[in-house]
Design an enzyme around this catalytic site. Structure first.
Site, PDB file in Angstrom:
ATOM      1  N   GLU A 110     -22.728 -23.314   9.102  1.00  0.00           N
ATOM      2  CA  GLU A 110     -22.432 -22.835  10.457  1.00  0.00           C
ATOM      3  C   GLU A 110     -23.568 -21.950  10.962  1.00  0.00           C
ATOM      4  O   GLU A 110     -24.283 -21.342  10.159  1.00  0.00           O
ATOM      5  CB  GLU A 110     -21.138 -21.999  10.446  1.00  0.00           C
ATOM      6  CG  GLU A 110     -19.879 -22.772  10.778  1.00  0.00           C
ATOM      7  CD  GLU A 110     -19.782 -23.181  12.258  1.00  0.00           C
ATOM      8  OE1 GLU A 110     -20.813 -23.195  12.949  1.00  0.00           O
ATOM      9  OE2 GLU A 110     -18.670 -23.469  12.697  1.00  0.00           O
TER      10      GLU A 110
ATOM     11  N   ASP B  74     -17.389 -16.138  14.109  1.00  0.00           N
ATOM     12  CA  ASP B  74     -16.988 -15.123  15.082  1.00  0.00           C
ATOM     13  C   ASP B  74     -15.516 -14.782  14.799  1.00  0.00           C
ATOM     14  O   ASP B  74     -15.221 -14.005  13.889  1.00  0.00           O
ATOM     15  CB  ASP B  74     -17.204 -15.760  16.467  1.00  0.00           C
ATOM     16  CG  ASP B  74     -17.207 -14.759  17.596  1.00  0.00           C
ATOM     17  OD1 ASP B  74     -16.621 -13.696  17.434  1.00  0.00           O
ATOM     18  OD2 ASP B  74     -17.790 -15.043  18.645  1.00  0.00           O
TER      19      ASP B  74
ATOM     20  N   PHE C  79     -23.714 -10.716  22.236  1.00  0.00           N
ATOM     21  CA  PHE C  79     -23.816 -12.142  22.561  1.00  0.00           C
ATOM     22  C   PHE C  79     -25.226 -12.590  22.210  1.00  0.00           C
ATOM     23  O   PHE C  79     -26.200 -12.151  22.807  1.00  0.00           O
ATOM     24  CB  PHE C  79     -23.531 -12.400  24.042  1.00  0.00           C
ATOM     25  CG  PHE C  79     -23.291 -13.855  24.314  1.00  0.00           C
ATOM     26  CD1 PHE C  79     -22.006 -14.363  24.345  1.00  0.00           C
ATOM     27  CD2 PHE C  79     -24.360 -14.728  24.486  1.00  0.00           C
ATOM     28  CE1 PHE C  79     -21.788 -15.717  24.550  1.00  0.00           C
ATOM     29  CE2 PHE C  79     -24.150 -16.084  24.692  1.00  0.00           C
ATOM     30  CZ  PHE C  79     -22.858 -16.576  24.729  1.00  0.00           C
TER      31      PHE C  79
ATOM     32  N   ARG D 148     -30.943 -22.871  22.853  1.00  0.00           N
ATOM     33  CA  ARG D 148     -30.831 -23.259  21.437  1.00  0.00           C
ATOM     34  C   ARG D 148     -32.201 -23.367  20.775  1.00  0.00           C
ATOM     35  O   ARG D 148     -32.335 -23.191  19.577  1.00  0.00           O
ATOM     36  CB  ARG D 148     -30.115 -24.608  21.305  1.00  0.00           C
ATOM     37  CG  ARG D 148     -28.640 -24.589  21.710  1.00  0.00           C
ATOM     38  CD  ARG D 148     -27.980 -25.871  21.237  1.00  0.00           C
ATOM     39  NE  ARG D 148     -26.711 -26.142  21.892  1.00  0.00           N
ATOM     40  CZ  ARG D 148     -25.530 -25.677  21.498  1.00  0.00           C
ATOM     41  NH1 ARG D 148     -25.461 -24.901  20.447  1.00  0.00           N
ATOM     42  NH2 ARG D 148     -24.428 -25.981  22.150  1.00  0.00           N
TER      43      ARG D 148
END
Ligand code: PRP
Length: 184
Positions: free
Chosen positions: A108, A112, A161, A174
């Site tokens: 992963e 979260d 974030f 990304r």
């Protein structure tokens, strides 16, 4: 023939502050690869990347693992923000291969709330693997709503974030080579 290499740095702008630089990330991934190689010495791994965020991390990690391995991918999605907290996750793309009797390593990018991972673990255990472990690049334990802990994690981070190195905001960022905090 001389091949000219083009170095494409991701564009870091004023909205982003670097949390981990690419060199730091590369170093940590090497360490994780070495640790996983030691732990699985003499075994064969079945590595499962969770699309799409884990792709960049997975591609670097597997090149630092020295035991034989196979790679497959799953894509999962919550039904939406309101149902994410209910833990309802659906499979968008399933594995191509059987994992029965195999040593699974789920890869992963971030853990979260832990709801995605909980779903994945419950789902994969039903397929009778020999073992199942989790590696994540980032872990945000402060946000956890279910009791799940990755076996290996690159960095434990506070509740920011973050984007880059596979992590997105509206599918952008990304490709950034660093992990950045996004100021919204
Ligand atoms: C992200 C991340 C994990 C999940 C973690 O995926 O890649 O799979 O959220 O969150 P949780 O612990 O609260 O469940 P996302 O749904 O954003 O999809 P993506 O990987 O395609 O970006």
């Amino acid at each position: 023939m001389v091949i000219q290499k083009e170095r494409r740095e991701g564009a870091i702008d004023n909205n982003q502050k670097i949390l981990f630089e690419r060199g730091e990330i590369e170093k940590r991934i090497k360490e994780l690869g070495a640790q996983i190689s030691r732990d699985y010495s003499g075994k064969e791994l079945f590595v499962i990347g969770i699309l799409k965020g884990a792709v960049i991390f997975l591609s670097d990690l597997v090149r630092n693992i020295e035991v034989p391995l196979k790679i497959d991918f799953m894509a999962v999605s919550s039904y939406g923000a309101s149902t994410k907290s209910s833990g309802i996750v659906r499979t968008l793309k399933d594995l191509d291969q059987s994992v029965e009797g195999r040593d699974i390593l789920i890869v992963e990018d971030i853990v979260d709330t832990g709801l995605t991972l909980k779903f994945l673990c419950d789902n994969l255990w039903q397929r009778h693997p020999k073992s199942l472990k989790i590696v994540t690049l980032l872990d945000k334990p402060d946000r956890r709503v279910v009791d799940i802990k990755p076996d290996y994690s690159g960095f434990v981070i506070p509740d920011h974030f973050v984007v880059g190195f596979g992590l997105d905001h509206n599918e952008y960022y990304r490709h950034l080579p660093h992990i950045c905090i996004l100021n919204e």
